[in-house]
Design a protein around this motif. Sequence first.
Motif, PDB file in Angstrom:
ATOM      1  N   GLN A  43       1.788  11.067 -10.714  1.00  0.00           N
ATOM      2  CA  GLN A  43       0.919  12.480 -10.896  1.00  0.00           C
ATOM      3  C   GLN A  43       1.666  13.575 -11.045  1.00  0.00           C
ATOM      4  O   GLN A  43       1.450  14.650 -11.794  1.00  0.00           O
ATOM      5  CB  GLN A  43      -0.104  12.649  -9.812  1.00  0.00           C
ATOM      6  N   SER A  70       4.349   0.836 -10.522  1.00  0.00           N
ATOM      7  CA  SER A  70       4.473   0.039  -9.452  1.00  0.00           C
ATOM      8  C   SER A  70       4.350  -1.603  -9.789  1.00  0.00           C
ATOM      9  O   SER A  70       5.056  -2.321  -9.318  1.00  0.00           O
ATOM     10  CB  SER A  70       3.472   0.354  -8.342  1.00  0.00           C
ATOM     11  N   TRP A 128       0.995  -1.247   0.062  1.00  0.00           N
ATOM     12  CA  TRP A 128      -0.014   0.003   0.114  1.00  0.00           C
ATOM     13  C   TRP A 128       0.838   1.200  -0.195  1.00  0.00           C
ATOM     14  O   TRP A 128       0.499   2.157  -0.931  1.00  0.00           O
ATOM     15  CB  TRP A 128      -0.881  -0.160   1.117  1.00  0.00           C
ATOM     16  N   VAL A 129       1.906   1.285   0.924  1.00  0.00           N
ATOM     17  CA  VAL A 129       2.866   2.464   0.795  1.00  0.00           C
ATOM     18  C   VAL A 129       3.468   2.604  -0.237  1.00  0.00           C
ATOM     19  O   VAL A 129       3.472   3.541  -0.975  1.00  0.00           O
ATOM     20  CB  VAL A 129       3.925   2.293   2.001  1.00  0.00           C
ATOM     21  N   GLN A 130       3.976   1.523  -1.143  1.00  0.00           N
ATOM     22  CA  GLN A 130       4.665   1.439  -2.466  1.00  0.00           C
ATOM     23  C   GLN A 130       3.505   2.100  -3.439  1.00  0.00           C
ATOM     24  O   GLN A 130       4.087   2.977  -4.269  1.00  0.00           O
ATOM     25  CB  GLN A 130       4.816   0.104  -2.914  1.00  0.00           C
ATOM     26  N   GLN A 131       2.236   1.616  -3.442  1.00  0.00           N
ATOM     27  CA  GLN A 131       1.441   2.156  -4.522  1.00  0.00           C
ATOM     28  C   GLN A 131       1.077   3.637  -4.054  1.00  0.00           C
ATOM     29  O   GLN A 131       0.998   4.649  -4.988  1.00  0.00           O
ATOM     30  CB  GLN A 131       0.259   1.201  -4.444  1.00  0.00           C
ATOM     31  N   ARG A 132       0.867   4.217  -2.843  1.00  0.00           N
ATOM     32  CA  ARG A 132       0.755   5.439  -2.703  1.00  0.00           C
ATOM     33  C   ARG A 132       1.961   6.388  -2.985  1.00  0.00           C
ATOM     34  O   ARG A 132       1.538   7.415  -3.835  1.00  0.00           O
ATOM     35  CB  ARG A 132       0.440   5.703  -0.996  1.00  0.00           C
ATOM     36  N   LEU A 133       3.175   5.827  -3.052  1.00  0.00           N
ATOM     37  CA  LEU A 133       4.322   6.880  -3.293  1.00  0.00           C
ATOM     38  C   LEU A 133       4.280   6.849  -4.844  1.00  0.00           C
ATOM     39  O   LEU A 133       4.716   7.832  -5.486  1.00  0.00           O
ATOM     40  CB  LEU A 133       5.646   6.244  -2.746  1.00  0.00           C
ATOM     41  N   THR A 174       1.865   6.617  -7.178  1.00  0.00           N
ATOM     42  CA  THR A 174       0.994   7.302  -7.339  1.00  0.00           C
ATOM     43  C   THR A 174       1.200   8.831  -7.331  1.00  0.00           C
ATOM     44  O   THR A 174       1.057   9.591  -8.520  1.00  0.00           O
ATOM     45  CB  THR A 174      -0.507   7.141  -6.735  1.00  0.00           C
ATOM     46  N   THR A 175       2.159   9.345  -6.217  1.00  0.00           N
ATOM     47  CA  THR A 175       2.314  10.480  -6.185  1.00  0.00           C
ATOM     48  C   THR A 175       3.419  10.835  -7.122  1.00  0.00           C
ATOM     49  O   THR A 175       3.528  12.070  -7.761  1.00  0.00           O
ATOM     50  CB  THR A 175       3.187  10.806  -4.794  1.00  0.00           C
ATOM     51  N   GLN A 202       0.806   5.055 -14.588  1.00  0.00           N
ATOM     52  CA  GLN A 202       0.351   4.871 -13.254  1.00  0.00           C
ATOM     53  C   GLN A 202       0.397   3.352 -13.056  1.00  0.00           C
ATOM     54  O   GLN A 202       0.387   2.699 -11.968  1.00  0.00           O
ATOM     55  CB  GLN A 202      -1.079   5.424 -13.087  1.00  0.00           C
TER      56      GLN A 202
END
Length: 626
Positions: free
Chosen positions: A134, A184, A123-128, A130-131, A180
């Motif tokens: 974008q 990841s 989850w942390v990997q996907q959040r970073l 995405t940042t 996107q």
Amino acid sequence: MTTAAPVRPPQRDEDRAPARIGPAAPQRGPGLATPALERSLHFRASGLRLLRTLAPDRPLVLAVLAAAALAVALSVLSPKILGHATDLVVSGAGTPAGVDFTAVGRALAASAAVVAAAAVLTWVQQRLATTVVQRAGHRLRARAQAKLSRLPLRHVDRQSRGELLSRTTNDIDNVVQTLQQAFSQMIRALLTLVGVLVMMFWISPTLALIVLGTVPVSIGVAAYVGRRSQPQFVTQWAVTGRLNGHVEEMITGHAEVVAFGRRAEAVRRFDELGEELYRASFRAQFISGFIQPALTLVGNLTYVVVAVAGGLRVASGTLTVGDVQAFIQYSYEFNGPVTQVAAMANLLQSGVASAERVFALLDAEEETPDPAAPERPARREGRVALEGVSFRYEADKPLIEGLSLAVEPGQTVAIVGPTGAGKTTLVNLLMRFYEVTGGRITLDGVDIARMSREELRSGIGMVLQDTWLFGGTIADNIAYGATREVTRAEIEQAAKAAHADRFVRTLPDGYDTVLDEDGGGLSAGERQLLTLARAFLAEPAVLVLDEATSSVDTRTEVLIQKAMARLAHGRTSFVIAHRLSTIRDADVILVMENGSIVEQGTHGELLATGGAYARLHAAQFARGAA
């Protein structure tokens, strides 16, 4: 500047530039031929360049890699732990003590903890990720917008407006979507391959070599299919740009399409492009769709071989049942990322095809930069001089040769002549929409090539035949011409000076009435009055009027002429006119033919000579009498 739309180049077929694509430009007709499809750049080079767009967020990229590596490391431990639990059950079942369920419970709890930790890190990997993606998309859009402002008019002239919009919207959106989805997943897939391969060699090098032997087959299948699908993705996005251009043109020129009975032809052209896009998209997706089924087949065959070989090694006592169980799970996890990467091949190819189109825009030749130390006139008076000016749109087709002209402050210079004579080109050169190919133009004694474009254009006001209004209030549209903050009182005063105040106050919301992009709801004359009000706020030293009364009724023409006279008072003015009655009182009338000034003088003097101006006047007067 009082309007965003530059003056259009001359319309003579043999020496004109391509039609200006912009707010004031005519669009291509529904039946015109379209350009050839683009050819693909190198997929690998374009893909690497696309990855380099992530470089400004290198710390976040490293954080994504670290989180992915930890998540994968924990994930690949789980099958080994479960295999150990299986061995505890199998070994304990054949002993008097029985199965040690406490040890089995500890193994299962450890496996659950490992899986949970891996999920959090994922989850942390996907959040970073995405940042990072974008932000990269935001930078691409900003670069594209900045690039459009630096492109020379010559480049924009040769592009369909819809094509440029497609590159800066659809293609960038597709690139961001590709990054996107792939960023990841690709990182995790590659790390998983490495981690799983290490665990498989740890358990059984022989079985690991069997699984590893299928990799060249998988790569060969993916490469074979990819080479055949990539050109289809390039075609798909090229046709998408052309289709967008056609739709934009038909919407912009809807009235003309209907008036000339071209609706059926427009629909036919849309159907042709739609069918072409369907075929290209179908071929791209159909061909690339072969990858996943083919790799799934290879993976299933691998499972069969591993199961048979593993069973034989268990029977010989060289492997435990838990090891074979873990190895089969690793084999599944090994083929999963391979299949996943191959399944994303169509996405990657589509994204890289769009990236090539975006990079082509970003790499386009820019207009010459402003001087490092730009000069500016000591005082804005409006003195303009052309000294031996030459210009050509095409290298082998001269348009203006050796043109010289001196205009004193406050003079009104009228420019007349047949279509394609070079009248509008003269104004394009004065505004530096195009650069002269010989000679120079000075403003108040300073070569305009030594001035910054912003400084030059801030002192020149333009009122064009083709009005341009943007989506916003009437007040905002008028204030667009100001180079400083203006008050509502100043906006209303400018509208009164342009004779626009009366009709604006009759609107439901007055100056707060919101206009759409083309000023729908207003007549041509009302739109022209608003652009004149905009010019009043600009307070330019030099004024350019390009046939601003040609498309309005007689009463509105009188109002516009009064407003133009008031606006031009005390300013150097260049008036491009076809109606000779509107320039009788000009200080100097220039008659242009084939890029040269063939006559020069006042209205009376030119009539007396009986030359080109007299012939134009007689022809126009004869048409009026007829």
